[in-house]
Design a protein around this motif. Structure first.
Motif, mmCIF file in Angstrom:
data_model
loop_
_atom_site.group_PDB
_atom_site.id
_atom_site.type_symbol
_atom_site.label_atom_id
_atom_site.label_comp_id
_atom_site.label_asym_id
_atom_site.label_seq_id
_atom_site.Cartn_x
_atom_site.Cartn_y
_atom_site.Cartn_z
ATOM 1 N N LEU A 442 0.697 -1.158 -0.091
ATOM 2 C CA LEU A 442 -0.069 -0.088 -0.007
ATOM 3 C C LEU A 442 0.875 1.164 -0.106
ATOM 4 O O LEU A 442 0.394 2.332 -0.424
ATOM 5 C CB LEU A 442 -0.758 0.094 1.075
ATOM 6 C CG LEU A 442 -2.010 -1.231 1.187
ATOM 7 C CD1 LEU A 442 -2.859 -1.053 2.609
ATOM 8 C CD2 LEU A 442 -3.013 -0.841 -0.051
ATOM 9 N N THR A 443 2.038 1.055 0.478
ATOM 10 C CA THR A 443 2.754 2.265 0.820
ATOM 11 C C THR A 443 4.014 2.366 -0.226
ATOM 12 O O THR A 443 4.608 3.392 -0.251
ATOM 13 C CB THR A 443 3.428 2.453 2.161
ATOM 14 O OG1 THR A 443 4.055 1.382 2.515
ATOM 15 C CG2 THR A 443 2.166 2.487 3.300
ATOM 16 N N ALA A 444 4.677 1.275 -0.660
ATOM 17 C CA ALA A 444 5.736 1.171 -1.601
ATOM 18 C C ALA A 444 5.671 1.790 -2.745
ATOM 19 O O ALA A 444 4.562 2.159 -3.404
ATOM 20 C CB ALA A 444 5.971 -0.316 -1.835
ATOM 21 N N PRO A 445 7.070 2.367 -3.304
ATOM 22 C CA PRO A 445 6.823 3.253 -4.819
ATOM 23 C C PRO A 445 6.206 2.350 -5.897
ATOM 24 O O PRO A 445 5.537 2.662 -6.632
ATOM 25 C CB PRO A 445 8.357 3.294 -4.974
ATOM 26 C CG PRO A 445 8.954 3.415 -3.540
ATOM 27 C CD PRO A 445 8.126 2.406 -2.749
ATOM 28 N N GLU A 446 6.585 0.956 -5.743
ATOM 29 C CA GLU A 446 6.064 -0.062 -6.856
ATOM 30 C C GLU A 446 4.674 -0.435 -6.505
ATOM 31 O O GLU A 446 4.049 -1.266 -7.139
ATOM 32 C CB GLU A 446 6.913 -1.087 -6.920
ATOM 33 C CG GLU A 446 6.918 -2.253 -5.571
ATOM 34 C CD GLU A 446 7.962 -1.701 -4.706
ATOM 35 O OE1 GLU A 446 8.613 -0.461 -4.809
ATOM 36 O OE2 GLU A 446 8.350 -2.319 -3.839
ATOM 37 N N GLY A 447 4.066 0.227 -5.459
ATOM 38 C CA GLY A 447 2.829 -0.215 -4.936
ATOM 39 C C GLY A 447 1.791 0.826 -5.198
ATOM 40 O O GLY A 447 1.808 1.637 -6.337
ATOM 41 N N VAL A 454 -1.825 5.438 6.488
ATOM 42 C CA VAL A 454 -3.020 4.980 5.619
ATOM 43 C C VAL A 454 -2.712 3.275 5.604
ATOM 44 O O VAL A 454 -3.301 2.553 5.472
ATOM 45 C CB VAL A 454 -3.277 5.517 4.421
ATOM 46 C CG1 VAL A 454 -4.339 4.840 3.558
ATOM 47 C CG2 VAL A 454 -3.627 6.894 4.840
ATOM 48 N N GLY A 455 -1.236 3.106 5.024
ATOM 49 C CA GLY A 455 -0.913 1.692 4.717
ATOM 50 C C GLY A 455 -1.054 0.864 5.819
ATOM 51 O O GLY A 455 -1.314 -0.022 5.839
ATOM 52 N N LEU A 456 -0.506 1.288 7.066
ATOM 53 C CA LEU A 456 -0.465 0.530 8.392
ATOM 54 C C LEU A 456 -1.886 0.162 8.621
ATOM 55 O O LEU A 456 -2.289 -0.844 9.160
ATOM 56 C CB LEU A 456 0.184 1.440 9.378
ATOM 57 C CG LEU A 456 1.636 1.315 9.280
ATOM 58 C CD1 LEU A 456 2.348 2.314 10.461
ATOM 59 C CD2 LEU A 456 2.395 -0.060 9.368
ATOM 60 N N ALA A 457 -2.789 1.329 8.707
ATOM 61 C CA ALA A 457 -4.160 1.038 8.884
ATOM 62 C C ALA A 457 -4.906 -0.005 8.083
ATOM 63 O O ALA A 457 -5.534 -0.805 8.222
ATOM 64 C CB ALA A 457 -5.068 2.326 8.853
ATOM 65 N N GLY A 458 -4.408 -0.020 6.803
ATOM 66 C CA GLY A 458 -5.158 -1.078 5.769
ATOM 67 C C GLY A 458 -4.477 -2.421 6.250
ATOM 68 O O GLY A 458 -5.030 -3.415 6.105
ATOM 69 N N PHE A 460 -3.481 -3.695 9.281
ATOM 70 C CA PHE A 460 -4.236 -4.096 10.386
ATOM 71 C C PHE A 460 -5.814 -4.446 10.165
ATOM 72 O O PHE A 460 -6.074 -5.504 10.794
ATOM 73 C CB PHE A 460 -3.994 -3.349 11.655
ATOM 74 C CG PHE A 460 -2.882 -2.967 12.320
ATOM 75 C CD1 PHE A 460 -2.458 -4.055 13.083
ATOM 76 C CD2 PHE A 460 -1.909 -1.864 12.042
ATOM 77 C CE1 PHE A 460 -1.121 -3.788 13.799
ATOM 78 C CE2 PHE A 460 -0.574 -1.983 12.542
ATOM 79 C CZ PHE A 460 -0.349 -2.991 13.428
ATOM 80 N N LEU A 461 -6.139 -3.743 9.302
ATOM 81 C CA LEU A 461 -7.585 -3.953 8.860
ATOM 82 C C LEU A 461 -7.641 -5.393 8.186
ATOM 83 O O LEU A 461 -8.470 -6.204 8.386
ATOM 84 C CB LEU A 461 -8.161 -2.975 7.964
ATOM 85 C CG LEU A 461 -9.654 -3.146 7.386
ATOM 86 C CD1 LEU A 461 -10.607 -3.338 8.514
ATOM 87 C CD2 LEU A 461 -10.165 -2.109 6.449
ATOM 88 N N LEU A 462 -6.673 -5.797 7.271
ATOM 89 C CA LEU A 462 -6.794 -6.788 6.585
ATOM 90 C C LEU A 462 -6.153 -8.078 7.654
ATOM 91 O O LEU A 462 -6.667 -9.107 7.538
ATOM 92 C CB LEU A 462 -5.834 -6.887 5.385
ATOM 93 C CG LEU A 462 -5.807 -8.105 4.411
ATOM 94 C CD1 LEU A 462 -6.991 -8.457 3.604
ATOM 95 C CD2 LEU A 462 -4.600 -8.090 3.517
ATOM 96 N N MET A 463 -5.400 -7.847 8.314
ATOM 97 C CA MET A 463 -5.025 -8.646 9.427
ATOM 98 C C MET A 463 -6.466 -9.233 10.310
ATOM 99 O O MET A 463 -6.667 -10.359 10.422
ATOM 100 C CB MET A 463 -4.213 -8.179 10.418
ATOM 101 C CG MET A 463 -3.883 -9.132 11.661
ATOM 102 S SD MET A 463 -2.633 -8.226 12.889
ATOM 103 C CE MET A 463 -4.077 -7.582 13.580
ATOM 104 N N ALA A 464 -7.252 -8.247 10.609
ATOM 105 C CA ALA A 464 -8.395 -8.427 11.302
ATOM 106 C C ALA A 464 -9.384 -9.286 10.365
ATOM 107 O O ALA A 464 -10.007 -10.263 10.984
ATOM 108 C CB ALA A 464 -9.067 -7.211 11.657
#
Length: 484
Positions: A442-447, A454-458, A460-464
């Motif tokens: 979500l945060t990488a240049p190639e992503g 925002v990337g970290l929130a995403g 942890f959301l997917l983890m849940a």
């Protein structure tokens, strides 16, 4: 120096204590019918001595990963020590052990079949495609790296000894090693290269204790990034140091040796032990790189991290440290370390890709013709990848690598739960790697290049979501694995 020494001891204790816990949970059984005997074919399934299997497994999973990744990872600071130690003990070694042992229980199948047996037919198809993409990327990465190094280390003679020349030579070797029975080339040469890689690590470790220089301690703000570019520790460190902590690529390699093991009791020293050994190598190179860099001249006030980053290519760091600390012998070991290691990971990557394709196509591999038919498409695709920027290839390889590890851990958690074993040894690292792989892409240049929060929130959301889906899958999905 204290942190480095304690970290080495922790890895050893991790093998002795947590390795025993993982083994006790899995419950290896002497009565298990081993694939090397049940499916012996003289090509991929055949019994080999335990010491040989260990060295081949170590070299297969090592390559330049625990060297190059650790050198780039120490730029983040002492957090690299923590990730190598805890990642290796509680995630990487568990991942490799469970993958290899489940492979044995399932009759010697490849990684996608292991995951498909536990997570269903859709995931089987996804993993067949994903694992082969990863293996082709590995093959391309581990052809271009040693070819570029050999080009720089040999005299200019036109096309001879050029980058194209070495690409051709290495690729021809890959074809040979992929097609031959495992005991003909890999079984004879790999143990020697494995020993060389270990000897190089021992020599560099001696240099860490005898050479002048500065090394970070755990008290030096371990959770604050020291990277000269200000890159965040999480999730980038967990992707930068993969092979020294946890790597999905290992899941494609463990089945190779599971098909050659003569007893389940060998699983802990071979799978868990090889990963801990790789963690030791990563730890040594991380510490050596920063200590060596601290002694280099540079702009006034430049930190050791800045000096190390200024050296650029990790291969240069390996060469300079080996020659500077070990002399002529170091130069020879450096060549083995930065040239032979990636080559020996690249050829087994193609071998794994061939076996994965053979498994899901039900295509017999006793005939050289059959092996060649499956290999040709992989070789053609890899040739096309030679023309893509190496940095781009490496980043996509790194993300695919960690994502594959996440899926293998989920499959292992299901496997353990279905057999009423403690699934937490796989479940907890699976949750962690879900955050790593998701937040990275979500945060990488190639992503998607989203802001880090925002990337970290995403992540942890997917983890849940994955955790809930796991609970739902376990309690409501019929189990179809006949190996239960």
């Amino acid at each position: 120096m204290i942190t480095f020494s304690v970290s080495l001891v922790c890895l050893l204790i991790g093998y002795l204590l947590y390795g025993a816990v993982v083994e006790r949970i899995f419950k290896p059984n002497d009565a298990t019918k081993m694939p090397c005997y049940e499916k012996q074919d003289g090509v991929d399934f055949m019994p080999l001595p335990a010491w040989r299997v260990f060295l081949i497994q170590f070299l297969n999973i090592a390559g330049t990963g625990p060297i190059f990744g650790a050198i780039m990872g120490i730029l983040f600071g002492p957090a690299a020590y923590l990730w190598i130690v805890f990642g290796c003990i509680f995630a990487g070694a568990v991942h490799d052990y469970l993958c290899g042992m489940i492979c044995i229980r399932d009759g010697g199948v490849s990684l996608p079949e292991i995951i498909g047996n536990e997570l269903g037919g859709t995931m089987r198809i996804v993993m067949r495609i994903g694992s082969m993409v990863l293996l082709v990327l590995v093959g391309a990465v581990f052809v271009t790296t040693p070819a570029a190094l050999l080009d720089k280390m040999t005299p200019d003679m036109g096309w001879f000894f050029s980058n194209g020349f070495w690409l051709t030579i290495i690729f021809l070797y890959f074809i040979l090693a992929t097609l031959l029975p495992i005991d003909k080339l890999i079984g004879k040469v790999y143990p020697l290269f494995g020993l060389a890689l270990l000897l190089m690590a021992v020599g560099i470790c001696w240099g860490i204790y005898t050479q002048e220089g500065w090394m970070p301690e755990i008290t030096d703000a371990p959770f604050v990034t020291h990277h000269p570019k200000g890159l965040p520790i999480f999730p980038l460190l967990c992707v930068t140091i993969a092979c020294g902590a946890i790597s999905g690529f290992h899941g494609t390699q463990s089945p190779l040796m599971a098909r050659c093991m003569t007893s389940e009791r060998l699983g802990r020293p071979i799978f868990y032990g090889a990963m801990i050994t790789e963690g030791v190598v990563a730890l040594i190179w991380a510490a050596a790189a920063i200590k060596f860099a601290s002694t280099l001249p540079g702009p006034e006030g430049a930190t050791a991290y800045e000096k190390l980053a200024a050296l650029g290519n990790p291969a240069i760091v390996v060469k300079e440290i080996s020659v500077g600390w070990l002399g002529t012998a170091g130069a020879v070991l450096a060549i083995l370390g930065v040239v032979a290691a990636p080559i020996t990971s690249g050829d087994t990557a193609f071998r794994s890709a061939r076996l994965i394709a053979a498994d899901f196509l039900g295509y017999d591999q006793k005939s050289v013709k059959h092996r060649l038919i499956l290999c040709v498409p992989f070789f053609i695709i890899t040739t096309g990848l030679f023309f893509i920027d190496f940095a781009v290839l490496w980043r996509y390889f790194a993300w695919t690598n960690q994502t594959l590890a996440c899926f293998m851990l989920w499959a292992a958690a299901v496997w353990l739960t279905r057999r009423k074993h403690n699934c937490l040894i796989a479940f907890i690292p699976a949750l962690f790697m879900a955050v790593v792989s998701t937040s990275y892409i979500l945060t990488a240049p190639e992503g998607f290049r989203l802001p880090l929060p925002v990337g970290l929130a995403g992540g942890f959301l997917l983890m849940a979501v994955q955790g809930f889906h796991y609970w739902k899958y376990i309690h409501h999905k019929p189990y179809k694995n006949k190996a239960l």
